[in-house]
Design a protein around this motif. Sequence first.
Motif, PDB file in Angstrom:
ATOM      1  N   CYS A 338      40.714  46.584  36.161  1.00 16.58           N
ATOM      2  CA  CYS A 338      42.007  46.225  36.748  1.00 16.58           C
ATOM      3  C   CYS A 338      43.081  46.773  35.826  1.00 16.58           C
ATOM      4  CB  CYS A 338      42.138  44.709  36.893  1.00 16.58           C
ATOM      5  SG  CYS A 338      43.764  44.191  37.539  1.00 16.58           S
ATOM      6  N   HIS A 339      43.940  47.628  36.368  1.00 15.08           N
ATOM      7  CA  HIS A 339      44.978  48.221  35.527  1.00 15.08           C
ATOM      8  C   HIS A 339      46.142  47.248  35.405  1.00 15.08           C
ATOM      9  CE1 HIS A 339      46.825  51.383  33.304  1.00 15.08           C
ATOM     10  NE2 HIS A 339      47.882  51.413  34.090  1.00 15.08           N
ATOM     11  N   LEU A 340      46.557  46.979  34.172  1.00 11.70           N
ATOM     12  CA  LEU A 340      47.533  45.932  33.891  1.00 11.70           C
ATOM     13  C   LEU A 340      48.928  46.461  33.571  1.00 11.70           C
ATOM     14  CD1 LEU A 340      45.280  43.843  31.455  1.00 11.70           C
ATOM     15  CD2 LEU A 340      45.471  43.586  33.940  1.00 11.70           C
ATOM     16  N   HIS A 341      49.014  47.712  33.133  1.00 13.91           N
ATOM     17  CA  HIS A 341      50.288  48.227  32.615  1.00 13.91           C
ATOM     18  C   HIS A 341      51.048  48.999  33.685  1.00 13.91           C
ATOM     19  CE1 HIS A 341      53.100  49.959  29.690  1.00 13.91           C
ATOM     20  NE2 HIS A 341      52.645  49.060  28.828  1.00 13.91           N
ATOM     21  N   ASP A 342      52.376  49.059  33.487  1.00 15.16           N
ATOM     22  CA  ASP A 342      53.202  49.821  34.432  1.00 15.16           C
ATOM     23  C   ASP A 342      52.960  51.318  34.312  1.00 15.16           C
ATOM     24  OD1 ASP A 342      54.367  47.525  35.473  1.00 15.16           O
ATOM     25  OD2 ASP A 342      55.970  47.509  33.976  1.00 15.16           O
ATOM     26  N   ARG A 343      52.476  51.788  33.138  1.00 13.10           N
ATOM     27  CA  ARG A 343      52.123  53.193  33.003  1.00 13.10           C
ATOM     28  C   ARG A 343      50.794  53.447  33.685  1.00 13.10           C
ATOM     29  NH1 ARG A 343      53.871  52.450  27.531  1.00 13.10           N
ATOM     30  NH2 ARG A 343      51.708  52.441  26.798  1.00 13.10           N
ATOM     31  N   PRO A 344      50.684  54.436  34.556  1.00 19.84           N
ATOM     32  CA  PRO A 344      49.422  54.689  35.266  1.00 19.84           C
ATOM     33  C   PRO A 344      48.313  55.133  34.322  1.00 19.84           C
ATOM     34  CG  PRO A 344      51.275  55.771  36.365  1.00 19.84           C
ATOM     35  CD  PRO A 344      51.768  55.311  35.024  1.00 19.84           C
ATOM     36  N   LEU A 345      47.090  54.952  34.775  1.00 16.67           N
ATOM     37  CA  LEU A 345      45.902  55.421  34.058  1.00 16.67           C
ATOM     38  C   LEU A 345      45.321  56.585  34.845  1.00 16.67           C
ATOM     39  CD1 LEU A 345      43.955  54.686  31.633  1.00 16.67           C
ATOM     40  CD2 LEU A 345      42.514  53.606  33.382  1.00 16.67           C
ATOM     41  N   SER A 369      37.043  56.020  42.299  1.00 19.18           N
ATOM     42  CA  SER A 369      37.549  55.351  43.495  1.00 19.18           C
ATOM     43  C   SER A 369      38.498  54.228  43.121  1.00 19.18           C
ATOM     44  CB  SER A 369      36.383  54.784  44.323  1.00 19.18           C
ATOM     45  OG  SER A 369      35.681  53.796  43.581  1.00 19.18           O
ATOM     46  N   ARG A 370      39.290  53.831  44.099  1.00 18.10           N
ATOM     47  CA  ARG A 370      40.146  52.651  43.991  1.00 18.10           C
ATOM     48  C   ARG A 370      39.698  51.665  45.060  1.00 18.10           C
ATOM     49  NH1 ARG A 370      44.740  54.726  45.217  1.00 18.10           N
ATOM     50  NH2 ARG A 370      44.867  53.929  47.351  1.00 18.10           N
ATOM     51  N   LEU A 371      39.618  50.410  44.679  1.00 22.04           N
ATOM     52  CA  LEU A 371      39.111  49.377  45.576  1.00 22.04           C
ATOM     53  C   LEU A 371      40.257  48.703  46.315  1.00 22.04           C
ATOM     54  CD1 LEU A 371      36.594  47.660  46.449  1.00 22.04           C
ATOM     55  CD2 LEU A 371      37.186  46.104  44.584  1.00 22.04           C
ATOM     56  N   THR A 372      40.120  48.593  47.625  1.00 18.02           N
ATOM     57  CA  THR A 372      41.060  47.824  48.431  1.00 18.02           C
ATOM     58  C   THR A 372      40.465  46.449  48.660  1.00 18.02           C
ATOM     59  OG1 THR A 372      41.882  49.803  49.545  1.00 18.02           O
ATOM     60  CG2 THR A 372      42.322  47.699  50.611  1.00 18.02           C
ATOM     61  N   LEU A 373      41.073  45.437  48.065  1.00 20.02           N
ATOM     62  CA  LEU A 373      40.489  44.109  48.108  1.00 20.02           C
ATOM     63  C   LEU A 373      40.575  43.461  49.488  1.00 20.02           C
ATOM     64  CD1 LEU A 373      41.721  42.628  44.717  1.00 20.02           C
ATOM     65  CD2 LEU A 373      39.445  43.442  45.295  1.00 20.02           C
ATOM     66  N   ASP A 374      41.473  43.964  50.344  1.00 16.38           N
ATOM     67  CA  ASP A 374      41.610  43.364  51.668  1.00 16.38           C
ATOM     68  C   ASP A 374      40.326  43.496  52.477  1.00 16.38           C
ATOM     69  OD1 ASP A 374      44.184  43.108  50.775  1.00 16.38           O
ATOM     70  OD2 ASP A 374      44.910  44.859  51.860  1.00 16.38           O
ATOM     71  N   ASP A 375      39.725  44.703  52.442  1.00 18.85           N
ATOM     72  CA  ASP A 375      38.510  44.936  53.227  1.00 18.85           C
ATOM     73  C   ASP A 375      37.354  45.459  52.380  1.00 18.85           C
ATOM     74  OD1 ASP A 375      39.414  47.448  52.635  1.00 18.85           O
ATOM     75  OD2 ASP A 375      39.711  48.088  54.711  1.00 18.85           O
ATOM     76  N   LEU A 376      37.544  45.483  51.033  1.00 20.49           N
ATOM     77  CA  LEU A 376      36.523  45.935  50.088  1.00 20.49           C
ATOM     78  C   LEU A 376      36.128  47.395  50.296  1.00 20.49           C
ATOM     79  CD1 LEU A 376      34.186  42.800  49.989  1.00 20.49           C
ATOM     80  CD2 LEU A 376      36.215  43.302  48.629  1.00 20.49           C
ATOM     81  N   ASN A 388      48.179  46.702  38.870  1.00 15.61           N
ATOM     82  CA  ASN A 388      47.509  45.829  39.838  1.00 15.61           C
ATOM     83  C   ASN A 388      46.382  46.511  40.595  1.00 15.61           C
ATOM     84  OD1 ASN A 388      49.191  43.378  39.507  1.00 15.61           O
ATOM     85  ND2 ASN A 388      50.803  44.678  40.376  1.00 15.61           N
ATOM     86  N   ASP A 389      46.177  47.815  40.399  1.00 19.32           N
ATOM     87  CA  ASP A 389      45.057  48.497  41.052  1.00 19.32           C
ATOM     88  C   ASP A 389      43.739  48.083  40.427  1.00 19.32           C
ATOM     89  OD1 ASP A 389      46.480  49.868  42.909  1.00 19.32           O
ATOM     90  OD2 ASP A 389      46.416  51.811  41.891  1.00 19.32           O
ATOM     91  N   ILE A 390      42.706  47.995  41.246  1.00 16.58           N
ATOM     92  CA  ILE A 390      41.335  47.776  40.785  1.00 16.58           C
ATOM     93  C   ILE A 390      40.519  48.982  41.222  1.00 16.58           C
ATOM     94  CG2 ILE A 390      39.262  46.360  41.054  1.00 16.58           C
ATOM     95  CD1 ILE A 390      41.056  43.934  41.327  1.00 16.58           C
ATOM     96  N   ALA A 428      41.977  46.099  31.875  1.00 18.66           N
ATOM     97  CA  ALA A 428      40.861  45.195  31.619  1.00 18.66           C
ATOM     98  C   ALA A 428      39.648  45.710  32.379  1.00 18.66           C
ATOM     99  CB  ALA A 428      41.205  43.779  32.066  1.00 18.66           C
ATOM    100  N   GLY A 429      38.506  45.821  31.679  1.00 20.78           N
ATOM    101  CA  GLY A 429      37.328  46.432  32.288  1.00 20.78           C
ATOM    102  C   GLY A 429      36.132  45.513  32.306  1.00 20.78           C
ATOM    103  N   MET A 430      35.282  45.728  33.312  1.00 22.71           N
ATOM    104  CA  MET A 430      34.030  44.991  33.489  1.00 22.71           C
ATOM    105  C   MET A 430      32.917  45.997  33.702  1.00 22.71           C
ATOM    106  SD  MET A 430      36.063  42.466  35.946  1.00 22.71           S
ATOM    107  CE  MET A 430      37.284  43.787  36.060  1.00 22.71           C
TER     108      MET A 430
END
Length: 453
Positions: A338-345, A369-376, A388-390, A428-430
């Motif tokens: 989950c990216h936490l900072h305003d600067r992009p990764l 990839s980027r995950l869309t939590l609405d529909d996974l 806020n991107d995951i 933050a990474g998992m």
Amino acid sequence: MTGATTGTPAAAGPESLSTTALLRFATAGSVDDGKSTLVGRLLHDSKSVLADQLEAVELASRNRGQESVDLALLTDGLRAEREQGITIDVAHRYFATARRRFILADTPGHVQYTRNMVTGASTAELAIILVDARNGVVEQTRRHAAVAALLRVPHVVLAVNKMDLAGYAEPVFARIAGDFTAYAASLGVPEVTAIPISALAGDNVVTPSAAMDWYGGPTVLEHLESVPVAHDPTEDPARFPVQYVIRPGTPEHPDYRGYAGQISSGVLRVGQRVVVQPSGLTSTIEGIDALGQSLDVAWAPQSVTLTLADDLDISRGDLIAPADGAATATREVTATVCHLHDRPLAPGARVLLKHATRTVKAIVKEIPSRLTLDDLSHHPDPGELVANDIGRVTLRTSEPLAMDAYADSRSTGSFLLIDPADGATLTAGMAGEAFGGAKGQGAPSAEDAAWDF
């Protein structure tokens, strides 16, 4: 639907731990679902509010022209939160009952504060997700459930709020509970407890509701007090990140060499054969010291000092683990972040990776990839992750890391990405797959030499 899990307190020891005196939990809900009111009601009705705090809230409520006390003001402490009527930052509240102590992380509900929910729920053992009984399961509800599943929160409570505005109707509650439980099951959430409540009126928050006699389950507080949130630490492989090497060099202890830290999981015993990672050196635990006493056995989350039978080259950041149950050391890390900072990764970024007590240089090799939590759904090759991107990332580290999959260990399967220029926390990474699976392995590249790898 209610399915509350109860447990009997067990003797505190490494062989049997089923309950704990401390519960960490997080709350989440869409804007205007009444989350702050629920937290305020929980604190107020459990007699966890100081008299001067209550007087201040009563005064603020009167100044707003409200006839009754606005319990949401007990938690919405920021001026911007009170002005906008929403929760913005993570607020931690500490309270206790006769049965248990609690640390509550009140997390924001708005989509733009997803990173704040990730921060608040990262250490939670239970998550309360609020739903407005008039609206049912909405997009933000699914997003909160997905974040709880992603962070492996063991217990999830669905609090169907504002039942008073839905006529306290059982069919309304049953429909919402069924919809949410089905969605949570698709995410792999192991347990959902659904409770119909009215935070404003106090129904089923601390005391049972006379208006919902069709509900026979626990109140919110009863469930919080009884849910088991610990398990037998012998089930997990031992992990001991070294925080500090103790070499007093005094006449009384001229040869003393101790390794201080906190056991993050599992059990360690005197005489146990261990391996130091990532070097692979092996030895035997000769002694365990805690608070000036010698122990034969220690378990997570105790802070101890280990002494080994051999003089080894061990320093801060090394990981001591059982010789027959060590993690695989690797320089290739595939993870959900989950990216936490305003600067992009973006791919190619040079970062510092902090894992347990070890910090190493790393390169972002790929963002598949980027995950869309609405529909996974997964959107391939997003190019970058913004706040806020995951998404999924592949990292290459300068030194090997003994990292577990997050599904196996929330402590040694998690990490942070840090900006080496200013020390800002970026991500933050998992480690491993989202919603299950094992850690992936990537392939090294000749480009690694660009950052002295």
